[in-house]
Write an enzyme that holds these catalytic residues in place. Sequence first.
Site, PDB file in Angstrom:
ATOM      1  N   HIS A   1      42.720  39.733  37.205  1.00  0.00           N
ATOM      2  CA  HIS A   1      41.612  39.341  38.074  1.00  0.00           C
ATOM      3  C   HIS A   1      42.213  38.705  39.311  1.00  0.00           C
ATOM      4  O   HIS A   1      42.951  37.726  39.228  1.00  0.00           O
ATOM      5  CB  HIS A   1      40.673  38.350  37.381  1.00  0.00           C
ATOM      6  N   CYS A   2      41.900  39.265  40.466  1.00  0.00           N
ATOM      7  CA  CYS A   2      42.498  38.806  41.721  1.00  0.00           C
ATOM      8  C   CYS A   2      41.546  37.877  42.460  1.00  0.00           C
ATOM      9  O   CYS A   2      40.438  38.270  42.817  1.00  0.00           O
ATOM     10  CB  CYS A   2      42.844  40.013  42.600  1.00  0.00           C
ATOM     11  N   ILE A   3      41.993  36.653  42.693  1.00  0.00           N
ATOM     12  CA  ILE A   3      41.148  35.690  43.416  1.00  0.00           C
ATOM     13  C   ILE A   3      41.088  36.019  44.903  1.00  0.00           C
ATOM     14  O   ILE A   3      40.181  35.580  45.600  1.00  0.00           O
ATOM     15  CB  ILE A   3      41.647  34.247  43.213  1.00  0.00           C
TER      16      ILE A   3
ATOM     17  N   ASN B   1      38.315  38.529  44.780  1.00  0.00           N
ATOM     18  CA  ASN B   1      37.218  38.100  43.910  1.00  0.00           C
ATOM     19  C   ASN B   1      36.702  39.257  43.061  1.00  0.00           C
ATOM     20  O   ASN B   1      35.494  39.490  42.957  1.00  0.00           O
ATOM     21  CB  ASN B   1      36.084  37.492  44.728  1.00  0.00           C
ATOM     22  N   ASN B   2      37.637  39.992  42.469  1.00  0.00           N
ATOM     23  CA  ASN B   2      37.275  41.136  41.650  1.00  0.00           C
ATOM     24  C   ASN B   2      38.433  41.444  40.709  1.00  0.00           C
ATOM     25  O   ASN B   2      39.571  41.045  40.965  1.00  0.00           O
ATOM     26  CB  ASN B   2      36.988  42.358  42.529  1.00  0.00           C
TER      27      ASN B   2
END
Length: 226
Positions: free
Chosen positions: A76-78, A81-82
């Site tokens: 999950h990539c901050i 945001n996905n």
Amino acid sequence: MVPYRTLMGSSDSTLPCFLSSGAITKSNQALFLHAYPYDGLMFETGAECVTCKVKKPARSKHCGVCNDCVHRFDHHCIWVNNCVGAFNIKYFLAYLFTLTSMAFSIAGLTAAFLIQVVLLSNLMQGHYTDVHGEEHPVDASFLIQHLFLTFPRIVFMLGFVVLLSIILASYFCFILYLVMTNQMSNEWFKPSRFKHRSYRNIYSRGVWSNMVEIARPLTSHIKKRR
């Protein structure tokens, strides 16, 4: 192979923050259940997600942030945001490449500006007097101090962007390595939990095939009804 647009839903955006990463639901789980074989170590046959109540395909994982099980889950990539999964990882790679290129470009332009200032002012031809009254030709140490005192924001920005460029380039190379070996970040970290058992990556099919898989994500073969 299932039509790509069908799996991604109605979103036509090419940005990784808006593209579907490959969320698994009860209605579409059949599309993913046989895409990859279970290795019997990280991915067990018949496993079920206790949150989504769906059968977990091999290489999938539940994301607590998105609250979805994701096909070929990477992380999950901050930043976007996905989740990064089967259907948006190639756009995430393009995103990383763009960021890295932009950072190097800004660093290059900033360095070129400072070099131009030095050349036009003939700083390297000058001399300076130290605290003891002795005269010395301008060296690299004095030049850096002079530029920092004259253009503190620009020099600080250059240092920051150079550091950022190195970090981004390193991360991009790491993700590219995972792509070429057909691994995900989630899988790359997991084998440390199984030190007592030998682990072999059964999903790698050669560099070219691995890269093609990123462009054309695997899904289950669905038999047509007669």
